[in-house]
Design a protein around this motif. Structure first.
Motif: not given
Length: 346
Positions: A135-149
Motif C-alpha cells: 500500500x505505501x509503496x504503490x502510494x509513493x510510486x503514484x505520487x512520484x509519477x504524478x509529479x514527474x508528469x
C-alpha cells in the motif's frame, strides 16, 4: 500367551522337537535286531534337546536382530552398532519394538503437524508483510509519477503530493521498525533496562502526548481516580511507554466519538495491575484470542485507515512477557474493551 519371550518360545519348541525325537527313538528300539539301552536314549534326548534349543535360539536371535536392525535404520536413517540392537531374548522383544515404532510414528506425526503449522505461519506472515508494504509503496510510486508528469511545476500540487509521499514513507519506516523490534525480542537480542519507574507519571506523560488526537475525536483521557502519590514498578521505562502508547492510541482510534479512555491501577501485593479501558464498540470473543498475533486485525479496512502497522499489540505482548508478566483483554460487544497487564513492584 501374547507376551511370550523368544527364549521361552525356543525352549517350548526344543521340548516339542525332543518329544517327537523320543517317540521316534523308542519306536525304532522296538524294531527287530535293534537294541537301545535306556541310558543311551536319555543321553541322546539330552543332546537333541540342547542342540535343538541352541540352534533355534541362535536362528531366532539372528532373525529378530535383522528385522530390528532394518526397522531402526528406517526409523532413524543412521548406522546402528550391532551391540546397541542386540535383542534381550528373555523379554518380549517384538512387543517392545512395536511400542517403539508406535512412539516413533506419533513423534513424526507431531513433527509433521508442527512443520505444517510453521509453514502456514510463514506463508501468512510473508503475505501480510507484502500486503502491508504494498500500500505505501504503490502510494509513493503514484505520487512520484504524478509529479514527474507535470505536477512538480504546479505549486498547488507539488507540496501536497510530496507530503503524501512522505507520509507513506513514514508508514513503511514504522512497519520496518516494528518488525525489527519483534524480531529482536523473539531472538533474545533485545535486553531490557530495568529501573524504578513511576507508572502514574509515565501514564500521564503518554496521555498528554496523545491529547491532541483525543480532542479530534472528542475523547477524554484520564485516570479512574486522583493519584497524588507515585506508584513505582520495576520496568524498562522506554518499553513500557511503548505499551501504554499503543494501548491508549488504540483506545482513541477505536473508541466512540465523545467517549473516554480511563486508566486504572490496582495493588496486587507483589505486582501492580494496569488497565486501559475504553467505551468503544467492544470486541467479540472469537477475535479476543488472536488480538496479540502479528498483523491480526478485527476490522482490516478500518485498521489500515487508522494508519497502524498491525504489530502494536504483538509488540505489547512481547514487551510484557519479557518483563515476565502477562497481558490480556476482556470485552463485550457494545461495552468497550479493557486491556490489562501487570508489572512487578519496585
Amino acid at each position: 500367551m501374547k507376551d511370550l519371550s523368544p527364549r521361552y518360545l525356543t525352549l517350548v519348541t526344543a521340548l516339542i522337537f525332543t518329544a517327537i525325537s523320543a517317540v521316534a527313538i523308542i519306536g525304532i528300539s522296538f524294531l527287530p535286531g535293534v537294541e537301545i539301552h535306556a541310558e543311551q536314549i536319555f543321553i541322546g534326548l539330552i543332546i537333541i534337546f540342547l542342540g535343538a534349543w541352541f540352534a533355534l535360539y541362535k536362528i531366532l536371535q539372528a532373525f529378530i536382530y535383522d528385522k530390528i536392525k532394518l526397522i531402526f535404520r528406517n526409523m532413524h536413517s543412521l548406522k546402528i552398532e550391532r551391540d546397541s540392537l542386540k535383542p534381550d531374548m528373555s523379554k518380549d522383544v517384538l512387543g517392545e519394538v512395536n511400542e517403539q515404532v508406535i512412539d516413533w510414528a506419533e513423534d513424526r506425526m507431531a513433527e509433521i503437524k508442527d512443520l505444517r503449522q510453521k509453514e502456514n505461519f510463514r506463508k501468512e506472515f510473508v503475505g501480510n508483510v507484502a500486503h502491508e508494504l504494498k500500500t505505501p509503496i504503490f502510494s509513493i510510486q503514484g505520487y512520484i509519477l504524478t509529479l514527474l508528469e507535470g505536477a512538480l511545476e504546479d505549486p498547488n500540487f507539488n507540496r501536497k503530493f510530496l507530503k503524501k509521499a512522505a507520509k507513506s514513507a513514514e508508514r513503511m519506516a514504522m512497519l520496518v521498525e516494528d518488525l525489527d523490534t519483534i524480531t529482536q525480542f523473539e531472538s533474545g537480542n533485545l535486553k531490557l533496562e530495568l529501573e524504578r519507574v513511576d507508572i502514574v507519571e509515565l501514564s500521564r506523560e503518554i496521555m498528554d502526548g496523545r491529547e491532541r488526537e483525543a480532542e479530534q475525536k472528542e475523547i477524554v483521557l484520564g485516570f479512574s481516580k486522583s493519584y497524588d502519590r507515585p506508584i513505582y514498578v520495576q520496568a524498562d521505562g522506554f518499553r513500557i511507554s511503548q505499551v501504554l502508547t499503543n494501548l491508549i492510541t488504540n483506545s482513541i482510534n477505536y473508541g466512540k466519538k465523545g467517549g473516554k479512555t480511563t486508566i486504572h491501577f490496582y495493588d496486587l501485593d507483589e505486582q501492580i495491575l494496569i488497565e486501559v479501558e475504553d467505551d468503544g464498540p467492544g470486541i467479540t470473543k472469537p477475535h479476543q484470542g488472536r488480538l496479540f498475533e502479528r498483523f491480526y486485525r478485527v476490522d482490516k479496512s478500518r485498521a489500515r485507515h487508522q494508519g497502524g502497522t498491525g504489530l502494536g499489540l504483538a509488540i505489547c505482548k512481547h514487551i510484557i512477557e519479557a518483563h515476565k508478566q502477562s497481558i490480556s483483554v476482556r470485552s463485550e460487544p457494545g461495552k468497550g474493551a479493557v486491556f490489562s497487564f501487570t508489572l512487578a513492584k519496585a
